[in-house]
Design a protein around this motif. Structure first.
Motif, PDB file in Angstrom:
ATOM      1  N   TYR A 136       0.836  -1.208   0.000  1.00 47.48           N
ATOM      2  CA  TYR A 136       0.000   0.000   0.000  1.00 47.48           C
ATOM      3  C   TYR A 136       0.866   1.251   0.000  1.00 47.48           C
ATOM      4  N   GLN A 137       1.937   1.226   0.776  1.00 46.79           N
ATOM      5  CA  GLN A 137       2.817   2.395   0.843  1.00 46.79           C
ATOM      6  C   GLN A 137       3.523   2.614  -0.499  1.00 46.79           C
ATOM      7  N   LYS A 138       4.115   1.554  -1.051  1.00 42.15           N
ATOM      8  CA  LYS A 138       4.885   1.690  -2.292  1.00 42.15           C
ATOM      9  C   LYS A 138       4.017   2.084  -3.481  1.00 42.15           C
ATOM     10  N   LEU A 139       2.766   1.612  -3.491  1.00 40.47           N
ATOM     11  CA  LEU A 139       1.871   1.928  -4.610  1.00 40.47           C
ATOM     12  C   LEU A 139       0.933   3.091  -4.303  1.00 40.47           C
ATOM     13  N   ASN A 140       1.162   3.739  -3.148  1.00 46.12           N
ATOM     14  CA  ASN A 140       0.372   4.900  -2.751  1.00 46.12           C
ATOM     15  C   ASN A 140      -1.127   4.587  -2.757  1.00 46.12           C
ATOM     16  N   ILE A 141      -1.496   3.475  -2.118  1.00 43.59           N
ATOM     17  CA  ILE A 141      -2.899   3.042  -2.042  1.00 43.59           C
ATOM     18  C   ILE A 141      -3.437   3.403  -0.667  1.00 43.59           C
ATOM     19  N   LYS A 142      -4.523   4.144  -0.650  1.00 40.38           N
ATOM     20  CA  LYS A 142      -5.207   4.464   0.595  1.00 40.38           C
ATOM     21  C   LYS A 142      -6.207   3.344   0.860  1.00 40.38           C
ATOM     22  N   PHE A 143      -6.146   2.761   2.054  1.00 40.29           N
ATOM     23  CA  PHE A 143      -7.004   1.617   2.374  1.00 40.29           C
ATOM     24  C   PHE A 143      -7.699   1.840   3.703  1.00 40.29           C
ATOM     25  N   GLU A 144      -8.786   1.115   3.884  1.00 43.65           N
ATOM     26  CA  GLU A 144      -9.488   1.069   5.164  1.00 43.65           C
ATOM     27  C   GLU A 144      -9.307  -0.328   5.716  1.00 43.65           C
ATOM     28  N   GLU A 145      -9.286  -0.420   7.041  1.00 40.24           N
ATOM     29  CA  GLU A 145      -9.005  -1.712   7.672  1.00 40.24           C
ATOM     30  C   GLU A 145      -9.947  -1.952   8.835  1.00 40.24           C
ATOM     31  N   GLN A 146     -10.369  -3.203   8.973  1.00 38.51           N
ATOM     32  CA  GLN A 146     -11.168  -3.597  10.122  1.00 38.51           C
ATOM     33  C   GLN A 146     -10.802  -5.010  10.553  1.00 38.51           C
ATOM     34  N   ASN A 147     -11.043  -5.310  11.818  1.00 38.40           N
ATOM     35  CA  ASN A 147     -10.809  -6.653  12.346  1.00 38.40           C
ATOM     36  C   ASN A 147     -12.108  -7.441  12.293  1.00 38.40           C
ATOM     37  N   LYS A 148     -11.982  -8.730  11.994  1.00 39.24           N
ATOM     38  CA  LYS A 148     -13.150  -9.605  11.947  1.00 39.24           C
ATOM     39  C   LYS A 148     -12.681 -11.027  12.247  1.00 39.24           C
ATOM     40  N   ASN A 149     -13.549 -11.847  12.793  1.00 35.75           N
ATOM     41  CA  ASN A 149     -13.224 -13.231  13.077  1.00 35.75           C
ATOM     42  C   ASN A 149     -13.853 -14.132  12.026  1.00 35.75           C
ATOM     43  N   PHE A 150     -13.031 -14.982  11.389  1.00 33.44           N
ATOM     44  CA  PHE A 150     -13.505 -15.959  10.419  1.00 33.44           C
ATOM     45  C   PHE A 150     -13.070 -17.344  10.882  1.00 33.44           C
ATOM     46  N   ASP A 151     -14.023 -18.224  11.053  1.00 28.51           N
ATOM     47  CA  ASP A 151     -13.728 -19.613  11.414  1.00 28.51           C
ATOM     48  C   ASP A 151     -12.769 -19.726  12.591  1.00 28.51           C
ATOM     49  N   GLY A 152     -12.934 -18.847  13.578  1.00 29.21           N
ATOM     50  CA  GLY A 152     -12.113 -18.897  14.775  1.00 29.21           C
ATOM     51  C   GLY A 152     -10.775 -18.192  14.671  1.00 29.21           C
ATOM     52  N   ASP A 153     -10.472 -17.600  13.539  1.00 27.27           N
ATOM     53  CA  ASP A 153      -9.216 -16.877  13.351  1.00 27.27           C
ATOM     54  C   ASP A 153      -9.478 -15.382  13.282  1.00 27.27           C
ATOM     55  N   ASP A 154      -8.679 -14.603  14.029  1.00 31.14           N
ATOM     56  CA  ASP A 154      -8.755 -13.151  13.929  1.00 31.14           C
ATOM     57  C   ASP A 154      -8.115 -12.722  12.616  1.00 31.14           C
ATOM     58  N   CYS A 155      -8.840 -11.896  11.878  1.00 28.03           N
ATOM     59  CA  CYS A 155      -8.381 -11.466  10.556  1.00 28.03           C
ATOM     60  C   CYS A 155      -8.463  -9.962  10.416  1.00 28.03           C
ATOM     61  N   LEU A 156      -7.666  -9.447   9.497  1.00 31.29           N
ATOM     62  CA  LEU A 156      -7.753  -8.055   9.071  1.00 31.29           C
ATOM     63  C   LEU A 156      -8.381  -8.048   7.691  1.00 31.29           C
ATOM     64  N   ILE A 157      -9.315  -7.142   7.495  1.00 32.89           N
ATOM     65  CA  ILE A 157      -9.911  -6.946   6.171  1.00 32.89           C
ATOM     66  C   ILE A 157      -9.521  -5.542   5.745  1.00 32.89           C
ATOM     67  N   GLN A 158      -8.853  -5.481   4.589  1.00 32.23           N
ATOM     68  CA  GLN A 158      -8.440  -4.194   4.050  1.00 32.23           C
ATOM     69  C   GLN A 158      -9.175  -3.979   2.724  1.00 32.23           C
ATOM     70  N   THR A 159      -9.715  -2.794   2.563  1.00 30.78           N
ATOM     71  CA  THR A 159     -10.442  -2.451   1.340  1.00 30.78           C
ATOM     72  C   THR A 159      -9.830  -1.200   0.733  1.00 30.78           C
ATOM     73  N   PHE A 160      -9.855  -1.161  -0.596  1.00 30.84           N
ATOM     74  CA  PHE A 160      -9.309  -0.016  -1.313  1.00 30.84           C
ATOM     75  C   PHE A 160      -9.861  -0.019  -2.737  1.00 30.84           C
ATOM     76  N   GLU A 161      -9.635   1.098  -3.417  1.00 29.52           N
ATOM     77  CA  GLU A 161     -10.106   1.215  -4.789  1.00 29.52           C
ATOM     78  C   GLU A 161      -8.952   1.612  -5.700  1.00 29.52           C
ATOM     79  N   ILE A 162      -8.911   0.970  -6.849  1.00 29.88           N
ATOM     80  CA  ILE A 162      -7.910   1.256  -7.880  1.00 29.88           C
ATOM     81  C   ILE A 162      -8.627   1.868  -9.069  1.00 29.88           C
TER      82      ILE A 162
END
Length: 162
Positions: A136-162
């Protein structure tokens, strides 16, 4: 050296299957949800679905003519309409990591596929989390991030637009 994406054809699926076993082996360090199969490999349970319907596109990541990894892109109609794409899996052989190739692969992908993306990472998989933050830094991508649990694993979900 030139880094490129190459769509994987069905007659090459055995190569992808071998790479997936390596990828899942690496990923098993961060989740209890992955174990080795009785035949001694790690298996992607939906592997054949890649070629059975629309919306899943596998790519080899190549440096010159050498396969150095793969990327699995999910898109519509497989995804819900709020997103256009998901980089479901990306794997680069250890020998080719930290050499700048991922930036080239992703620049090529993003130049071909514009839209809304999401990425999911296991929180425990710190190398993947750092990898994406650097991308994201190298390609200058602005992203949003949230935490969520999937199948017992803590995950990060990052969203962005190109």
């Amino acid at each position: 050296m030139t880094a490129t994406l190459s769509k994987i054809m069905i007659d090459e699926k055995h190569i992808l299957q071998n790479l997936y076993s390596l990828y899942l082996h690496d990923l098993s360090e961060y989740t209890d949800g992955l174990d080795i199969s009785p035949n001694g490999s790690f298996e992607f349970d939906s592997f054949d679905a890649i070629w059975e319907g629309e919306g899943m596109t596998p790519y080899f990541l190549k440096v010159e003519d050498t396969i150095v990894g793969f990327l699995l892109l999910l898109e519509r109609p497989f995804l819900k309409k709020e997103y256009d794409f998901c980089i479901n899996d990306i794997f680069i052989l250890k020998k080719y990591r930290r050499k700048g190739y991922p930036v080239q692969f992703l620049q090529e992908l993003f130049s071909q596929k514009k839209g809304k993306y999401f990425i999911i990472e296991l929180v425990k998989n710190e190398p993947a989390v750092l990898f994406w933050k650097k991308i994201y830094q190298k390609l200058n991508i602005k992203f949003e991030e949230q935490n969520k649990n999937f199948d017992g694993d803590d995950c990060l979900i990052q969203t962005f637009e190109i």
